[in-house]
Design a protein around this motif. Structure first.
Motif, short mmCIF file in Angstrom:
data_model
loop_
_atom_site.label_atom_id
_atom_site.label_comp_id
_atom_site.label_asym_id
_atom_site.label_seq_id
_atom_site.Cartn_x
_atom_site.Cartn_y
_atom_site.Cartn_z
N MET A 1 2.18 4.20 22.08
CA MET A 1 2.85 4.31 20.79
C MET A 1 1.85 4.76 19.73
N SER A 2 2.24 5.74 18.91
CA SER A 2 1.35 6.28 17.90
C SER A 2 1.11 5.28 16.78
N LYS A 3 0.07 5.57 15.97
CA LYS A 3 -0.25 4.70 14.84
C LYS A 3 0.93 4.63 13.86
N ARG A 4 1.54 5.78 13.61
CA ARG A 4 2.67 5.80 12.67
C ARG A 4 3.84 4.98 13.20
N ALA A 5 4.09 5.10 14.51
CA ALA A 5 5.19 4.35 15.11
C ALA A 5 4.94 2.85 15.04
N LEU A 6 3.70 2.44 15.24
CA LEU A 6 3.35 1.02 15.17
C LEU A 6 3.54 0.49 13.74
N ILE A 7 3.11 1.28 12.76
CA ILE A 7 3.28 0.85 11.36
C ILE A 7 4.75 0.77 11.01
N ARG A 8 5.52 1.78 11.42
CA ARG A 8 6.96 1.77 11.13
C ARG A 8 7.64 0.57 11.78
N LYS A 9 7.23 0.25 13.00
CA LYS A 9 7.81 -0.89 13.70
C LYS A 9 7.53 -2.18 12.94
N GLU A 10 6.30 -2.33 12.43
CA GLU A 10 5.93 -3.53 11.68
C GLU A 10 6.71 -3.62 10.37
N ILE A 11 6.84 -2.49 9.68
CA ILE A 11 7.59 -2.47 8.41
C ILE A 11 9.05 -2.83 8.66
N LEU A 110 13.11 -2.53 -2.72
CA LEU A 110 11.86 -1.80 -2.94
C LEU A 110 11.08 -1.68 -1.64
N PHE A 111 11.04 -2.78 -0.89
CA PHE A 111 10.31 -2.77 0.38
C PHE A 111 10.91 -1.77 1.36
N LYS A 112 12.22 -1.70 1.39
CA LYS A 112 12.91 -0.75 2.28
C LYS A 112 12.51 0.67 1.95
N ALA A 113 12.34 0.96 0.67
CA ALA A 113 12.03 2.32 0.23
C ALA A 113 10.64 2.77 0.66
N ILE A 114 9.70 1.83 0.82
CA ILE A 114 8.34 2.25 1.15
C ILE A 114 8.22 2.77 2.57
N ALA A 115 9.20 2.47 3.42
CA ALA A 115 9.16 2.98 4.79
C ALA A 115 9.13 4.51 4.80
N GLU A 116 9.70 5.13 3.78
CA GLU A 116 9.73 6.58 3.70
C GLU A 116 8.35 7.17 3.43
N ARG A 117 7.41 6.32 3.02
CA ARG A 117 6.06 6.80 2.69
C ARG A 117 5.09 6.71 3.86
N ILE A 118 5.51 6.14 4.96
CA ILE A 118 4.59 5.90 6.07
C ILE A 118 3.92 7.19 6.53
N ASP A 119 4.71 8.23 6.76
CA ASP A 119 4.15 9.47 7.28
C ASP A 119 3.10 10.05 6.34
N SER A 120 3.41 10.10 5.04
CA SER A 120 2.48 10.71 4.10
C SER A 120 1.22 9.86 3.93
N VAL A 121 1.38 8.53 3.91
CA VAL A 121 0.22 7.66 3.75
C VAL A 121 -0.71 7.75 4.94
N VAL A 122 -0.14 7.69 6.15
CA VAL A 122 -0.97 7.78 7.36
C VAL A 122 -1.64 9.14 7.44
N ALA A 123 -0.91 10.20 7.06
CA ALA A 123 -1.48 11.54 7.07
C ALA A 123 -2.66 11.63 6.11
N ASN A 124 -2.52 11.01 4.94
CA ASN A 124 -3.61 11.02 3.97
C ASN A 124 -4.83 10.28 4.50
N ILE A 125 -4.58 9.13 5.13
CA ILE A 125 -5.69 8.35 5.69
C ILE A 125 -6.39 9.14 6.79
N GLU A 126 -5.58 9.74 7.68
CA GLU A 126 -6.17 10.53 8.76
C GLU A 126 -6.96 11.71 8.21
N GLY A 127 -6.41 12.35 7.16
CA GLY A 127 -7.10 13.47 6.55
C GLY A 127 -8.43 13.08 5.93
#
Length: 241
Positions: A1-11, A110-127
């Motif tokens: 499972m990818s890092k993004r998938a793991l974070i999304r699962k936890e959220i 509010l918490f539900k809305a942050i799930a939409e940011r997972i991809d961009s946040v992880v991409a920024n961290i990876e970058g």
């Protein structure tokens, strides 16, 4: 499972826990809500701080009492007031449970809305991590050049190739070869208008320098050529995305 998938699962798990908690509170399970909320809030707060720092203060303000609060009423009542059994005076029909529930559901939404940011946040961290790695490899190459010029050039060749592959991937540019070289990546990027002609020419020159460092055994790269190669790699990683 990818890092993004793991974070999304936890959220998703934290949100689901909050949804169950809200339902229990609606069913008048106040003591259970107070006990379970503290655990949920601790996990949710950390996630919000990481994925949505711009919403962090707002999330906290639904729970924590503002130390600068001058009056207590409908607009300033928070979950912590409910836990402390605080009820504002001057409001005979004030429903503290309803106000606490309103604050909690605002947090949950509010918490539900942050799930939409997972991809961009992880991409920024990876970058950021990738950029730091490139910078460290450039530093190592300069140190290595004092000992072995070819080795320093070979390292920069790997940096350039990896960066061009990342650029091609991010722009959806298809490269025919399974293991493309810098030259194999350069033309498709120009054809897709990802890079202009001056950049294409510079990358072509860097590809020649890489061949000199990695393949040509009949000619040794000079110190000046390797330094130019390192500078070119540094320019590429900072200007071509």
């Amino acid at each position: 499972m990818s890092k993004r998938a793991l974070i999304r699962k936890e959220i998703d798990a934290i949100y689901a826990e909050g949804a169950v908690l809200g339902e229990a509170f609606q069913n008048n399970q106040d003591k259970q809500f107070q006990y379970d909320y503290q655990r949920w809030y601790t996990k949710a707060l950390k996630a919000v701080a990481t994925l949505a720092p711009d919403r962090y203060a707002e999330f906290r303000n639904y729970y924590e009492i503002d130390p600068k609060r001058k009056s207590l009423g409908y607009g300033s009542y928070v979950i912590q007031d409910f836990f402390k059994n605080v009820i504002p005076s001057g409001y005979p029909n004030f429903d503290s449970r309803n106000q606490a529930l309103r604050c909690f559901f605002n947090q949950l939404t509010l918490f539900k809305a942050i799930a939409e940011r997972i991809d961009s946040v992880v991409a920024n961290i990876e970058g950021e991590l990738y950029a730091e790695l490139q910078d460290s490899e450039i530093v190592i190459a300069r140190q290595l050049a004092k000992v072995r010029l070819r080795a320093a050039g070979a390292l920069m060749g790997v940096v350039i190739e990896g960066h061009l592959q990342k650029v091609a991937s991010s722009h959806g540019v298809t490269v025919g070869k399974k293991n493309p070289t810098n030259a194999d990546l350069n033309d498709p990027l120009k054809s897709a208008s990802v890079i202009d002609i001056p950049a294409w020419r510079k990358i072509s020159f860097l590809a020649d320098l890489r061949n000199l460092c990695s393949h040509k055994k009949d000619a040794e790269p000079t110190k000046e050529q390797v330094e130019e190669f390192i500078q070119g790699a540094e320019w590429l990683t900072k200007n071509v995305f």
